[in-house]
Design a protein around this motif. Structure first.
Motif, PDB file in Angstrom:
ATOM      1  N   PHE A  74      12.690   0.663   9.979  1.00  0.00           N
ATOM      2  CA  PHE A  74      13.528   1.829  10.753  1.00  0.00           C
ATOM      3  C   PHE A  74      13.667   1.085  12.074  1.00  0.00           C
ATOM      4  O   PHE A  74      12.912   0.661  12.869  1.00  0.00           O
TER       5      PHE A  74
ATOM      6  N   SER B 136      21.562  13.692  12.590  1.00  0.00           N
ATOM      7  CA  SER B 136      20.347  13.298  11.387  1.00  0.00           C
ATOM      8  C   SER B 136      20.315  11.734  11.396  1.00  0.00           C
ATOM      9  O   SER B 136      19.463  11.186  10.819  1.00  0.00           O
TER      10      SER B 136
ATOM     11  N   ILE C 161      14.588  16.120   8.036  1.00  0.00           N
ATOM     12  CA  ILE C 161      15.867  16.642   7.882  1.00  0.00           C
ATOM     13  C   ILE C 161      16.392  17.155   6.565  1.00  0.00           C
ATOM     14  O   ILE C 161      16.779  18.504   6.455  1.00  0.00           O
TER      15      ILE C 161
ATOM     16  N   ARG D  17      18.050   2.190   8.334  1.00  0.00           N
ATOM     17  CA  ARG D  17      17.084   2.758   7.250  1.00  0.00           C
ATOM     18  C   ARG D  17      16.772   2.079   6.121  1.00  0.00           C
ATOM     19  O   ARG D  17      16.077   2.355   5.249  1.00  0.00           O
TER      20      ARG D  17
ATOM     21  N   ASN E  61      10.035   9.083  11.179  1.00  0.00           N
ATOM     22  CA  ASN E  61      11.588   8.290  11.463  1.00  0.00           C
ATOM     23  C   ASN E  61      12.513   8.316  10.331  1.00  0.00           C
ATOM     24  O   ASN E  61      13.491   8.086  10.709  1.00  0.00           O
ATOM     25  N   SER E  62      12.128   8.750   9.308  1.00  0.00           N
ATOM     26  CA  SER E  62      13.185   8.774   7.901  1.00  0.00           C
ATOM     27  C   SER E  62      14.037  10.033   8.123  1.00  0.00           C
ATOM     28  O   SER E  62      13.820  11.031   8.971  1.00  0.00           O
ATOM     29  N   THR E  63      14.677  10.180   7.160  1.00  0.00           N
ATOM     30  CA  THR E  63      15.549  11.344   7.008  1.00  0.00           C
ATOM     31  C   THR E  63      14.822  12.626   6.399  1.00  0.00           C
ATOM     32  O   THR E  63      15.408  13.330   6.338  1.00  0.00           O
TER      33      THR E  63
ATOM     34  N   VAL F 129      22.368   9.052  10.236  1.00  0.00           N
ATOM     35  CA  VAL F 129      22.717   8.092   9.223  1.00  0.00           C
ATOM     36  C   VAL F 129      24.286   7.667   9.368  1.00  0.00           C
ATOM     37  O   VAL F 129      24.894   8.310  10.026  1.00  0.00           O
TER      38      VAL F 129
END
Lengths: 515, 446
Positions: free
Chosen positions: B81, B50, A445, B77, A440-442, B52
Motif C-alpha cells: 500500500f 475511499s 470502507i 493497493r 490502509n486497505s479498503t 481506489v
C-alpha cells in the motif's frame, strides 16, 4: 485400471489443483450470459436439456474426467431410487447399497489419505512407546487423490434422495430431470444442499421469464459478488492468509484482527457463493434454498446452527441426528447424539483432525447450551431475565466472540498451529503489520458500506412487516426504480464497476470448494 | 345447465409491467442520461473518498515508451500500500532542482518497479531512505534522486540517462537490475507487432550496439501525444477514478485470466485492422539476426557505464536476487567481469538477502517490502562507503572533461543520431577494482 486412471496413482507430492470456473471468474462472466441467452431463446422443451449440458460443461471445465464420476453416481442413484421405490422385500438392501456407494465414493476421495496418515501416525507412536517395529517407513503413504469438486454436496443430495424415496417419497422418473437435480450448476460445487421434492416441483412447471426473477437474480448475483470479491477475497489476501502463515509475527491486536477477519471471510465467501448461485438459478426461473439467515445475530450455538449453512445443518439433523434418536431419548443420549452429529459434521468439512476437534467442541457446546437453556427456564430469577434485551444482546456478543475464537481451530492447518495463534491473541505484544494493512486497505470502507446496506435492508423489511409507510423520498425512489429500466441498467453497471474497484488483484477460490 | 370450463390461463413471459403504458423513447433516453450522470458523480466521489482507482500513472512517450504522469496522486493497493504524489516532473520522489546545489553529492537511482517502490510508502523506498540516512545528523550533503519507473528495461534506463538523468549531473548512478530486465531489452523483428512500445537494442553485424525504435514509431505516430484522443485519455488518467478502475481491472484480468488475455489480443487486432493497420503485417524496422538478451544487456551496461564516466558519474549496478538463482548467478558473473574491465561497480544482493535473518519478510508478493527497501538502502550505503564513493567530492565532469579520461581507441564509433550508443570506453578506475587494463569494444565477446 479405470480407477487408477482417474485418481492418478501413488504420487508422493500433492498435485496442484486445476483451475475451475469460479463464480467470480471472468470465465463465468462469459458462461452465464451465454447460457442465459440460449435458455430463453430456445423452445421450452430444450431448456432443461440445455441446463443439463451447461451444468456438465461447468463441472468438466475443472477436470473433464470427473464428469464421469458425477454421471456414474447419477446413474447408480437413479436406478437404485427406482428399485427402492418399486421393490417389495429388498428395499433396505437397495437403500444400504445406495448409501454405501455414495459414502464409499466420498470416503475414498476425501478420507483415504487421512485414514492412512492417521493409522501410520498411530503405529509410529506405538513403535516409539513399545519399541516394537510395527512400521518401517520414514514417511506416511500418500495417494495422489484429487478431491472431486462438490462431491461432499452432491453425495449428500443423493443420500437424501434415496433415504426419502425409502421413506415413501415418489422417485424422479425422468432420468434427465434427476441428472439435472444432481448436476444443477448454480448449486453444484458448494450447495446449498437441495431437497429433490422442492426441485422436482419446479421441473414439472416449466418456468417463464419474469422481470421480477431477473431483477432479484441480478441483485443476488451482485450482492454475492460484493461479499465474495470485495470483502471475502480482500480479507483472505490481506489479513487471514498472511496472519495464519506467520503467527510469530503477529501482535495481540493483529491476532484479534486475524481471528475476526476469518469469521467474516468465511461468511462473506460462503454466503457470497450462495447468493451468486441462487441469483444464477433465478435467472433461469429456479429457486434454490437459502443457506444463511443473519447467523451473527444468534444468541446461542443452537441458534447459530439454525442460521449458518442451513442446508447442511438440516441435512445433518434429518439424516444423522434424528435416525440416532434425536431428542426423543434420555438426556445423556440426547447429548451423545448432538456430540456425534457435530463431530461427524466437523469431519465432513475436511479430512483432518482439527476439523474433527472443531466438530467435537461444537457438539459439547450444543449439549451444554441445551442444558443451560433448560436450567434458565426453570430458574425463577434467570427465567425472568431471559426475555430482557440486555440478556439477549449480551448473549449475541458472547456467542459471536466464542464462535470467532473457535473458528481459529477450523482455519489453522493443525491444532498445534491453532494454539500458536491463541498464544498470540491472548498474549501482549505490540501491533505489527497486519493492523496497519487492515487500516490502509479498503476493508474498513467496504465493511461499513455493507453494514449500512444491511441496516437499510433490515429497516425496509421491518417497515414492510409492520405495514408502516416508508418516507416519501424512499417511496419515490422505489417507484422510480420499479418503473425505470435505464435506472436499473445504470445501477447494475455502477455496482459492477464498484465491485471491480474494490476487488483484489487475484481471484481466490471459494473456501467451501475444498469441502 | 352446461358449465364451460374457463380457458386455461396461458403463462406468458413478463417483459414489462402489465397495465403501465410504455414511455416515449425520448423520456427513456433522458432518464438514462440523468441516471448515468448521477451514477458517474457518485462513483467518482465514492472512489475518491475511499482511495481506489488511483493506480493509473503511466503515459505514452515517444522517447521512453512510457513515462510517469507528473504530479499524479497514486493510491496503490495491488501489492502492499502507498498513497502519495509523483513529483512535478513525474518521479516518485520529493522535488529536486535540476541544478546541483553547491557542496552536494548526488546519487541517481535508475530501475523498474522494484526501485519505484509503489508497494511501500515513499519514505520507505530505498532511495529516499538512503538520502535520509546519509544526511542523518549532518547538513544537506547528499541528494538521492529516484528516476525509476515501472516496467523499465535496462535499454529504457540507458535512453533515460541521456534524456533525463544526465542534466542532474549525478556523482554516482545506481541501477537496480534483475534477470527479468534482460529479455525486455531486445525484440524479435518478426514479432514487433506484439511487443511493448519501448526502445529496444541489438548488436549489429559489426558488433555495434544499435537502438531499434521501430515499435514506438509504429505505436505512436509523431505528434500523437498532442491529438484530441491522447489529450482526452491523459485527462481521464489524471482526473477520473472510474477510468483508473477500468484500466486496473483490464491489467488484472490480462495478467490472471487466460480467456480474457486471448480475447483482448483478438480485440486489439480487430481494432488495429479497423484503424487501417494490418495486424499480421510486419512492423517496419531494421532487420537483424536473433539476439542474445544477456549479451545485449551486458553491452547496454557497458555503454551506460561509459556514458556515466563521460559525465563524471560512477556507475554501480545492483542485482536483485532471482528466485531461480542460476540465471542471476550467470548475469552476476558476467557483470562482475565486465565491471572490472570497464570500471563500474557491481553489488549483487543475492547472498546478502539469503543471509538475512528475516529473509521471508524482505519481499511482499513480488516486490520489496519496507524491510526489504531498508535492507537495500543499508547494504547500498555500506557499499558506497566501503568503495569511497561518498566521502570525496568528485569534480563535475562536463562532456569535454570526459576527454581527459583514457578513451578506448579500439572501440568502433557510431555517431549517428539513431544510434546513441556508448562505444567509447572511459577508463575511470572503479574504487575497489584494479585500474582498468584495456578497454574492450562491444565487438569483443561479452
Amino acid at each position: 485400471m479405470a480407477c487408477r486412471a482417474i485418481i492418478g496413482y501413488r504420487l508422493t507430492s500433492p498435485r496442484e489443483q486445476p483451475e475451475t470456473m469460479l463464480f467470480s471468474s471472468f470465465n463465468y462472466l462469459v458462461f452465464l450470459p451465454i447460457v442465459f441467452g440460449l435458455y430463453w431463446v430456445l423452445p421450452n422443451k430444450f431448456r432443461k436439456m440445455l441446463l443439463l449440458v451447461a451444468s456438465y460443461i461447468f463441472y468438466m471445465s475443472w477436470l473433464p474426467k470427473y464428469g464421469l464420476l458425477l454421471f456414474g453416481l447419477t446413474v447408480v442413484n437413479y436406478f437404485l431410487g427406482l428399485l427402492i421405490s418399486s421393490a417389495e422385500k429388498r428395499k433396505k438392501f437397495f437403500l444400504t447399497l445406495a448409501i454405501v456407494v455414495n459414502l464409499g465414493c466420498l470416503c475414498f476421495f476425501k478420507y483415504t489419505n487421512f485414514l492412512l496418515d492417521s493409522v501410520w501416525q498411530g503405529l509410529k507412536a506405538l513403535n516409539q512407546t513399545t519399541g516394537i517395529q510395527l512400521v518401517n517407513m520414514s514417511q506416511a503413504p500418500v495417494y495422489d487423490i484429487l478431491l472431486p469438486l462438490g462431491i461432499s454436496f452432491f453425495a449428500f443430495e443423493f443420500i437424501h434422495y434415496v433415504v426419502d424415496v425409502y421413506k415413501g417419497s415418489k422417485p424422479m422418473k425422468n432420468f434427465f430431470d434427476f441428472a439435472l437435480f444432481g448436476a444443477f450448476f448454480p448449486s453444484q460445487i458448494a450447495g446449498p444442499i437441495k431437497r429433490f421434492q422442492d426441485f422436482s416441483k419446479q421441473l414439472v412447471h416449466p418456468p417463464v421469464f419474469s422481470t421480477k426473477d431477473f431483477n432479484d437474480g441480478m441483485f443476488l448475483i451482485l450482492q454475492g459478488l460484493f461479499k465474495k470479491v470485495c470483502l471475502g477475497d480482500v480479507l483472505a489476501q490481506l489479513i487471514v492468509d498472511p496472519g495464519y502463515a506467520n503467527p510469530a509475527a503477529l501482535g495481540t491486536m493483529d491476532a484479534w484482527i486475524v481471528f475476526f477477519a476469518f469469521t467474516f471471510q468465511v461468511f462473506f465467501d460462503f454466503a457470497g457463493y450462495t447468493d451468486i448461485g441462487r441469483g444464477s438459478a433465478l435467472l433461469f426461473g429456479y429457486r434454490v434454498p437459502i443457506n444463511f439467515n443473519l447467523p451473527f445475530l444468534s444468541a446461542n450455538f443452537l441458534e447459530i446452527w439454525r442460521r449458518w449453512h442451513i442446508s447442511l445443518s438440516t441435512w445433518l439433523r434429518d439424516y444423522l441426528y434424528f435416525p440416532m434418536g434425536g431428542s426423543h431419548c434420555s438426556p445423556w443420549k440426547q447429548r451423545r447424539n448432538l456430540f456425534l452429529t457435530m463431530a461427524l459434521g466437523g469431519l465432513w468439512h475436511g479430512a483432518a483432525w482439527h476439523y474433527v476437534f472443531f466438530g467435537c467442541i461444537q457438539g459439547v457446546i450444543l449439549a451444554v447450551t441445551r442444558d443451560w437453556q433448560q436450567f434458565t427456564d426453570k430458574h425463577p430469577t434467570l427465567s425472568k431475565m431471559k426475555p430482557t434485551p440486555w440478556w439477549h444482546w449480551s448473549a449475541v456478543v458472547a456467542t459471536f466472540w466464542t464462535w470467532t475464537v473457535l473458528l481459529v481451530i477450523f482455519r489453522a492447518p493443525s491444532v498445534t498451529h491453532a494454539f500458536q495463534m491463541y498464544e498470540r491473541g491472548f498474549g501482549s505484544s505490540p501491533a505489527g503489520e497486519i493492523t496497519t494493512t487492515f487500516f490502509n486497505s479498503t476493508l474498513p470502507i467496504t465493511m461499513v458500506a455493507y453494514g449500512l446496506f444491511c441496516a437499510i435492508h433490515a429497516w425496509v423489511e421491518y417497515m414492510n412487516k409492520k405495514e408502516l409507510a416508508l418516507p416519501a423520498v424512499a417511496m419515490q425512489i422505489a417507484n422510480f426504480w420499479n418503473q425505470s429500466v435505464p435506472m436499473k441498467a445504470v445501477t447494475y453497471s455502477a455496482v459492477a464497476i464498484a465491485i471491480l474497484a474494490y476487488a483484489p488483484g487475484h481471484v481466490q477460490p471459494f473456501v467451501y470448494f475444498q469441502f | 345447465m352446461q358449465t364451460v370450463a374457463p380457458p386455461e390461463k396461458k403463462q406468458v413471459a413478463e417483459w414489462y409491467t402489465p397495465g403501465v403504458p410504455r414511455k416515449p423513447l425520448w423520456r427513456t433516453a433522458a432518464e438514462a442520461l440523468v441516471c448515468l450522470v448521477v451514477a458517474v458523480a457518485i462513483l467518482e466521489g465514492v472512489f475518491r473518498i475511499s482511495g481506489v482507482g488511483g493506480q493509473e500513472f503511466l503515459t505514452p512517450s515517444r522517447t521512453l515508451g512510457t513515462t510517469h504522469l507528473p504530479g499524479k496522486n497514486i493510491i496503490w493497493r495491488m501489492e502492499g500500500f502507498s498513497a502519495d504524489n509523483l513529483n512535478s516532473i513525474g518521479y516518485r520522489d520529493i522535488e529536486h532542482t535540476v541544478a546541483k546545489p553547491a557542496g552536494v553529492k548526488r546519487i541517481a537511482v535508475l530501475g523498474d518497479s522494484h526501485s519505484e517502490g509503489l508497494q511501500v510508502p515513499l519514505q520507505d523506498v530505498y532511495a529516499r531512505r538512503l538520502e535520509m540516512q546519509l544526511n542523518e545528523g549532518a547538513s544537506h550533503n547528499f541528494e538521492v534522486i529516484n528516476f525509476a519507473c515501472s516496467g523499465y528495461s535496462t535499454a529504457q534506463e540507458y535512453v533515460q540517462y541521456t534524456h533525463e538523468v544526465e542534466q542532474y549531473k549525478p556523482d554516482v548512478t545506481v541501477v537496480l537490475m534483475h534477470w527479468g530486465n534482460t529479455s525486455a531489452n531486445i525484440v524479435d523483428p518478426k514479432k514487433r507487432n506484439k511487443a511493448q512500445p519501448r526502445p529496444y537494442f541489438y548488436i549489429d553485424s559489426e558488433g555495434k550496439l544499435q537502438q531499434d525504435n521501430s515499435v514506438i514509431d509504429w505505436y505512436y505516430a509523431p505528434g500523437a501525444e498532442n491529438n484530441a484522443w491522447s489529450k482526452a485519455i491523459n485527462w481521464l488518467q489524471l482526473n477520473s477514478r472510474i477510468y483508473g478502475v477500468l484500466t486496473q481491472t483490464d491489467m488484472a484480468l490480462n495478467n490472471n485470466e487466460r480467456v480474457y488475455f486471448k480475447w483482448r489480443g483478438n480485440f486489439q487486432r480487430v481494432l488495429a485492422f479497423l484503424q487501417g493497420k494490418d495486424p499480421k503485417a510486419e512492423v517496419p524496422g531494421p532487420s537483424y539476426a536473433e539476439q542474445d538478451p544477456t549479451k545485449v544487456t551486458d553491452a547496454l551496461v557497458v555503454a551506460l557505464s561509459d556514458k556515466c564516466a563521460k559525465t563524471g558519474s560512477k556507475l554501480v549496478v545492483m542485482l536483485l536476487p532471482d528466485p531461480t538463482g542460476t540465471a542471476s548467478q550467470q548475469l552476476a558473473g558476467e557483470l562482475t567481469a565486465l565491471g572490472k574491465e570497464h570500471g563500474f561497480g557491481l553489488l549483487d544482493l543475492s547472498e546478502a538477502f539469503k543471509q538475512h535473518p528475516q529473509q521471508k519478510d524482505l519481499f511482499l508478493r513480488v516486490h520489496l517490502s519496507s524491510l526489504g527497501h531498508k535492507f537495500v538502502a543499508d547494504t547500498l550505503q555500506e557499499y558506497l562507503q566501503q568503495n569511497d564513493l561518498l566521502t570525496t567530492s568528485t569534480p563535475m565532469a562536463d562532456s569535454s572533461s570526459a576527454g581527459d579520461t583514457k578513451v578506448a581507441a579500439k572501440a568502433p564509433v557510431d555517431n549517428s543520431e539513431d544510434a546513441p550508443v556508448a562505444t567509447q570506453h572511459a577508463t575511470d578506475s572503479f574504487p575497489g577494482y584494479e585500474t582498468l587494463k584495456a578497454p574492450v569494444s562491444v565487438k569483443e565477446p561479452i
